[in-house]
Each structure stands twice: as structure tokens, then as C-alpha cells.
Design a protein around this motif. Structure first.
Motif, short mmCIF file in Angstrom:
data_model
loop_
_atom_site.label_atom_id
_atom_site.label_comp_id
_atom_site.label_asym_id
_atom_site.label_seq_id
_atom_site.Cartn_x
_atom_site.Cartn_y
_atom_site.Cartn_z
N TYR A 174 9.60 4.41 -12.90
CA TYR A 174 9.09 3.25 -13.00
C TYR A 174 8.04 3.58 -13.65
N ILE A 175 7.50 3.98 -12.64
CA ILE A 175 5.83 4.10 -13.34
C ILE A 175 6.14 4.88 -14.28
N LYS A 178 6.47 2.18 -16.80
CA LYS A 178 5.66 1.01 -17.08
C LYS A 178 4.76 0.99 -16.70
N PRO A 181 -0.45 0.89 -12.07
CA PRO A 181 -1.39 0.45 -12.65
C PRO A 181 -2.66 0.18 -11.07
N HIS A 190 3.26 -5.71 -14.56
CA HIS A 190 4.80 -4.92 -13.40
C HIS A 190 5.99 -6.16 -13.28
N CYS A 192 7.81 -7.13 -10.41
CA CYS A 192 7.48 -6.41 -8.55
C CYS A 192 9.01 -6.88 -7.37
N GLY A 239 11.59 -1.37 -10.07
CA GLY A 239 10.11 -2.22 -9.43
C GLY A 239 9.33 -1.61 -8.62
#
Length: 312
Positions: A174-175, A178, A181, A190, A192, A239
Motif C-alpha cells: 500500500y505504501i 500511495k 506520509p 490516503h 484510512c 489502507g
């Protein structure tokens, strides 16, 4: 206290439980007229009508219902004391109704309780799981484990077991997709994942520039009403989620989850064992409370996990 205060109680309870003067008299081995006289004396002494009697049935008045509940609690306390003495003042006996938070309860409390019941054959457990704050007294719950700050309640006793630490994390996939952060404002871009709660504000508690925790509104992609399910969704790359360390630590250690914004996250919530306040604490209750406190204080206990998020 004058021992006359106890006259008629056994007879009143027998009538309430059988629903009949005749059946109660037979059970107690006395005549119906003697039973009626004892109830009349009890009602006169209390100054309240406890029973409504017709040719067909006997029912409790509103005052009778309240008095019966008090009588049954007193009788149960006496029976517990006798069982305790009969067991040599060592073995906890009887049934305990326990309410636990779902994911935490299954993972970290239930195994302790099952092990305890295996060591004490006379200890019986009725266990329910809920993420809601259950009314202990209103629902007949003897003991509960609760996560979160408690409100003042003179009818309850609480002992702190430990603390729950929260951190924000996501899967590597996921990181990679996306981005990582670096500021709380980045969360607005993002997905959540949060616990579903009716009417609740969609926010995570993050530390501000002064180091004080405050609610920060986040965009919500999925709401899931179970901690294990939120963990599964996070591992699946759906997420970011703010998870307790007792739930996520294994996946953080393996690299399946990566902590993010750990310098801003890290909210803590107390974990308590709670029970209704009484003058006499049942041996079975004391055994369970003492066992949970020892487990919480044991070395390596996840109930007091306080390592930095990155070292999980």
C-alpha cells in the motif's frame, strides 16, 4: 441487628420462586395458614405490599420485585461464603459472568481465563465479547475488561491492568502504491480504515506541535466493526489504520506492516478490570482479578507494551 429482621424472608422467596402459597408451604414443610401469617408479618414490618394474591395466582408487587432482588443477592452472598468455607478456603467455586472486548479479549484474556478454569474445576465461566461499554449491573455482568478512559461511577470498582498503545501503519504494498506520509496533512490523500461506531467523528488522535494529543479528521475508505478485521484489511493493502500494538506487533516485527508518522502517533488508553462494588468480594472474583493483575505485570506482557513503534 435484630434477628427478627430476617423472619419471613425465606418464605417470601419460596412463594416468589414457586408462584404459589400452596407449593411454597409444601416445600418449606409448614401449613398454608402459618405461611400466610409470616408473610403478613413481613409486609407489616416493611410497611409495603409485596405480593398480590388472587384465587388463581400470586404475583409480585413493584415493591416485591425490588425486595426479591435484594433477598436473592443476599442469599447468593451467603451461599458463596458457605461454598468458600466448604472448599477449605482455597478453591474458587461458582459461575462468573464476564464481558471482554472482542479482539483483545480473545487474544489476551480468554487464554488466561481458560487456563484458570482448568486449574479450578469448581469455577464456571460465562463469557461474552463486545466492543460496546456494557452496563455491568443492568446486564448481570460480574466482571469486565475495558479499554479506554472510565467515567466516575460509585457503583463500580476498577483496577488498571495496563495501557493500550496505538500507532498508524500500512502494508509495504500500500505504501509503495500511495506513498509514505510525512505530515498529518498527508493523511488526507490516503485511504484510512477505522472502527465502525455510530455517529462517531472520523478522526485519529495525533500529537500537535506542542506534543499534545488532539483529534485530526481523516478521510475514511472503509469502516469495520472488529479489530481483527481492520488488521486483515490493513495487511491486504486496503489502507492505513491506527492499530493497537498488542494486535499489530507480530506483523510489525515481520515487516508485513510498516509504522508511519510514529512521531505524531502513539496515543495510549488504559486497560482496566472492572466489577460492581459490593461489601463482600466473592473468592472466585478475587481469584480472577488477582490472576489478571499478575498476568498484566508479568515480564513481556503485551498489556504493558511500550517500546517505540519502529522497534515492535
Amino acid at each position: 441487628m435484630d434477628q427478627n429482621h430476617f423472619l419471613g424472608i425465606r418464605e417470601f422467596v419460596a412463594i416468589a420462586q414457586t408462584g404459589s402459597f400452596t407449593a411454597a408451604a409444601e416445600m418449606l414443610g409448614i401449613t398454608g395458614s402459618a405461611l400466610s401469617k409470616r408473610i403478613m408479618r413481613l409486609e407489616t414490618r416493611l410497611g409495603s405490599k409485596l405480593l398480590h394474591r388472587t384465587t388463581r395466582r400470586v404475583s409480585l408487587s413493584s415493591q416485591g420485585e425490588v425486595y426479591l432482588a435484594s433477598c436473592l443477592r443476599a442469599i447468593a452472598t451467603l451461599e458463596d461464603a458457605e461454598n468458600y468455607l466448604d472448599a477449605g478456603q482455597q478453591e474458587p467455586v461458582g459461575r462468573v459472568h464476564i464481558n471482554l472486548p472482542a479482539a483483545f479479549g480473545r487474544r489476551h484474556v480468554l487464554p488466561i481465563l481458560l487456563d484458570l478454569s482448568a486449574r479450578h474445576e469448581g469455577l464456571d465461566l460465562s463469557i461474552t465479547f463486545s466492543e460496546r461499554m456494557v452496563d455491568l449491573i443492568g446486564n448481570g455482568i460480574d466482571l469486565a475488561v475495558r479499554i479506554g478512559r472510565l467515567t466516575d461511577n460509585a457503583d463500580l470498582v476498577a483496577r488498571q491492568l495496563g495501557e493500550q498503545h496505538l500507532l498508524i501503519c500500512g502494508s509495504p504494498a500500500y505504501i509503495a502504491r500511495k506513498g509514505m506520509p510525512h505530515a498529518k496533512e498527508d493523511l488526507l490523500r490516503h485511504n484510512c480504515l477505522i472502527d465502525w461506531r455510530r455517529g462517531a467523528r472520523h478522526a485519529w488522535h495525533l500529537r500537535n506541535a506542542a506534543g499534545i494529543g488532539e483529534a485530526f479528521d481523516i478521510p475514511v475508505r472503509h469502516e469495520v466493526g472488529d479489530g481483527e478485521a481492520i488488521l486483515a484489511a490493513t495487511l491486504a493493502g486496503r489502507g492505513l489504520a491506527q492499530l493497537p500494538t498488542w494486535l499489530a506487533h507480530q506483523h510489525l516485527q515481520s515487516g508485513e506492516l510498516i509504522p508511519v508518522l510514529h512521531e505524531l502517533s502513539g496515543e495510549t488508553m488504559p486497560i482496566h478490570v472492572v466489577w460492581p462494588r459490593t461489601h463482600y468480594m466473592h473468592p472466585r472474583m478475587r481469584t480472577i482479578v488477582d490472576t489478571l493483575l499478575r498476568a498484566a505485570q508479568a515480564p513481556g506482557s503485551r498489556w504493558r507494551w511500550d517500546a517505540p513503534p519502529g522497534a515492535a
